[in-house]
Design an enzyme around this catalytic site. Structure first.
Site, PDB file in Angstrom:
ATOM      1  N   HIS A  32      -2.741  49.233   6.714  1.00  0.00           N
ATOM      2  CA  HIS A  32      -2.862  50.358   5.766  1.00  0.00           C
ATOM      3  C   HIS A  32      -4.238  50.968   5.948  1.00  0.00           C
ATOM      4  CE1 HIS A  32      -1.742  52.318   1.839  1.00  0.00           C
ATOM      5  NE2 HIS A  32      -3.045  52.497   1.821  1.00  0.00           N
ATOM      6  N   HIS A  81      -6.355  54.834   6.552  1.00  0.00           N
ATOM      7  CA  HIS A  81      -6.284  56.303   6.570  1.00  0.00           C
ATOM      8  C   HIS A  81      -7.007  56.797   7.815  1.00  0.00           C
ATOM      9  CE1 HIS A  81      -4.623  56.328   2.479  1.00  0.00           C
ATOM     10  NE2 HIS A  81      -5.391  55.272   2.303  1.00  0.00           N
ATOM     11  N   GLY A 105      -8.613  60.811   0.860  1.00  0.00           N
ATOM     12  CA  GLY A 105      -9.465  61.175  -0.270  1.00  0.00           C
ATOM     13  C   GLY A 105      -9.306  62.614  -0.704  1.00  0.00           C
ATOM     14  N   ARG A 154      -2.368  59.903 -10.057  1.00  0.00           N
ATOM     15  CA  ARG A 154      -2.312  60.793  -8.883  1.00  0.00           C
ATOM     16  C   ARG A 154      -0.923  60.835  -8.254  1.00  0.00           C
ATOM     17  NH1 ARG A 154      -6.843  57.677  -5.702  1.00  0.00           N
ATOM     18  NH2 ARG A 154      -6.025  56.038  -7.054  1.00  0.00           N
ATOM     19  N   ASP A 201      -7.529  49.655   3.714  1.00  0.00           N
ATOM     20  CA  ASP A 201      -7.568  50.983   3.090  1.00  0.00           C
ATOM     21  C   ASP A 201      -8.686  51.789   3.759  1.00  0.00           C
ATOM     22  OD1 ASP A 201      -6.442  52.823   1.391  1.00  0.00           O
ATOM     23  OD2 ASP A 201      -7.487  52.133  -0.401  1.00  0.00           O
ATOM     24  N   SER A 219     -10.478  56.959   0.294  1.00  0.00           N
ATOM     25  CA  SER A 219     -11.516  57.154  -0.704  1.00  0.00           C
ATOM     26  C   SER A 219     -11.413  56.059  -1.745  1.00  0.00           C
ATOM     27  CB  SER A 219     -11.341  58.506  -1.393  1.00  0.00           C
ATOM     28  OG  SER A 219     -10.119  58.539  -2.084  1.00  0.00           O
TER      29      SER A 219
HETATM   30 ZN    ZN Z   1      -3.449  53.701  -1.766  1.00  0.00          ZN
END
Ligand code: ZN
Length: 398
Positions: free
Chosen positions: A65, A67, A72, A167, A291, A295
């Protein structure tokens, strides 16, 4: 790159502890893991020898996982995080990465994510991706989520779909269920895992959508891989129950290893894994991801933005080291969370093990302090003696 490499006298963790062995690498694959491998190449081929005396050989890390093209943006456009460079990954032992998008599925899309994944692959590591972002309906590359999973080689599932978070798109149960059902069938039809990677937020609804899907339908718990399970104590307790019922759970590591414990009730990774094991849950059921490049926004109780940090892949080895040192978890168990477990949960064939026939993705660690010395990806030495020797196109040192 040498076509033949022999690693000598490594304490091998496959991740099962296999004792002191040599590892023979041929054309990017592991050809043998044996004692005293003898090579008689008749001078026709030059073999590279790596002395790993006093070192542990573990499989190259799988960050399930990350990004990779940045994420962000929760504090406005200037808070979009930067892309991962090759060095951000290999210098932290990562030889396989699964890329995902995150909160902003508008400013970043699947075309860009796959382009980034292909770029990192060209630079020497192995990459996969989840289709979609936090958002529902899922923003795909083709006209459907099933088609993305079935027809795009790098796409192994969908995610990270956000639930229980301010979110999130706040998917209905039916919407969430359809995503899981489509991912499952598409995975089946293409021999992939079809995993639904689920971002868990802070809210008291916790795993509600996932547990209801598992309880009310034929979809098994193993179809879901919820992440950020250690975000708070109440969430973690429910995630442990989920793992006890056959689900897999993904811990999010933190590079600044003492930080979270001081400001909120985040469950430290090593303590969480200790609790999972003490409860008698299989050591196959957990993964740890970074991660990375994501962000780490901070919000107050009103949901107002307070500030932002960034995830780093360096947390993976730090968390494993803590498991060993602080909790006394054997290395062969702790390291499963970043090697064989993500490989089998995500069906990444040829990955996550030091075994004949597997890809030659290997990390050499100093045996006692567990410092990263050497990183090999698909047979190529990327990091040697703690120094990056293969560089991304725009990195320094070429
Ligand atoms: Zn997440």
């Amino acid at each position: 790159m040498s076509m033949v490499t022999v690693i000598r006298n490594a304490e091998v963790y496959q991740p099962e502890h296999a004792g002191v062995k040599d590892i023979l690498i041929l054309a990017g694959k592991i050809a043998a893991v044996e004692e005293n491998i003898r090579l008689d190449l008749g001078g026709a081929v030059e073999a590279e020898e790596i002395d790993a005396s006093g070192m542990a050989a573990v499989p190259g890390f799988i960050d399930c996982h990350e990004h990779i093209m940045g994420g962000g943006g929760e504090g406005g456009f200037h808070t979009r995080t930067p892309e991962a460079s090759l060095g951000d990954l290999i210098c932290n032992g990562v030889t396989t990465v699964v890329g995902c998008i995150g909160t902003d599925g508008v400013g970043r899309d699947m075309t860009a994510l796959l382009a980034k994944a292909h770029g990192l692959e060209n630079e020497g590591i192995t990459t996969f991706a989840y289709t979609g972002s936090y958002q529902v309906p899922v923003h795909t590359l083709t006209d459907s989520l099933m088609k993305d999973i079935m027809m795009l080689d790098k796409v192994i599932g969908v995610g990270e779909i956000a639930i229980s978070d301010h979110r999130s798109s706040q998917p209905s149960y039916e919407e969430f269920l359809r995503i899981a059902a489509d991912a499952r069938v598409a995975g089946m039809l293409s021999g992939k895992a079809g995993i639904v990677n689920v971002h868990l937020g802070d809210s008291p609804r916790k795993l509600d959508l996932i547990r209801r899907a598992v309880f009310e339908t034929e979809i098994p718990a193993s179809q879901f891989l919820p992440t950020h399970v250690n975000r708070n104590e109440a969430l973690f307790q429910e995630c442990l129950d989920f793992a006890a019922e056959g689900g897999n759970i993904d811990f999010t590591g933190n590079e600044d290893i003492d930080y979270w414990e001081t400001i909120c009730d985040e469950v430290r990774v090593c303590k969480g894994i200790r609790r999972l094991l003490d409860r008698g849950i299989s050591s196959d059921r957990f993964t740890i991801s970074s991660d990375g490049q994501g962000s780490l926004p901070m919000f107050n109780e009103k949901g107002e933005f307070q500030g932002i940090g960034i995830g780093r892949a360096s947390c993976l080895l730090k968390e494993v080291r803590e498991c060993v040192r602080k909790e006394g978890i054997p290395l062969e168990i702790a390291v499963k969370g970043i090697t064989s477990n993500p490989a089998s949960i995500l069906k990444l064939s040829g990955k996550g093990r030091i075994k004949k026939g597997f890809d030659a993705d290997i990390c050499l660690l100093t045996r006692h302090s567990l410092e990263l010395q050497t990183v090999i990806a698909k047979g190529q030495v990327m990091v040697r003696d703690g120094k990056q020797i293969v560089f991304g196109t725009f990195e320094k040192g070429r």
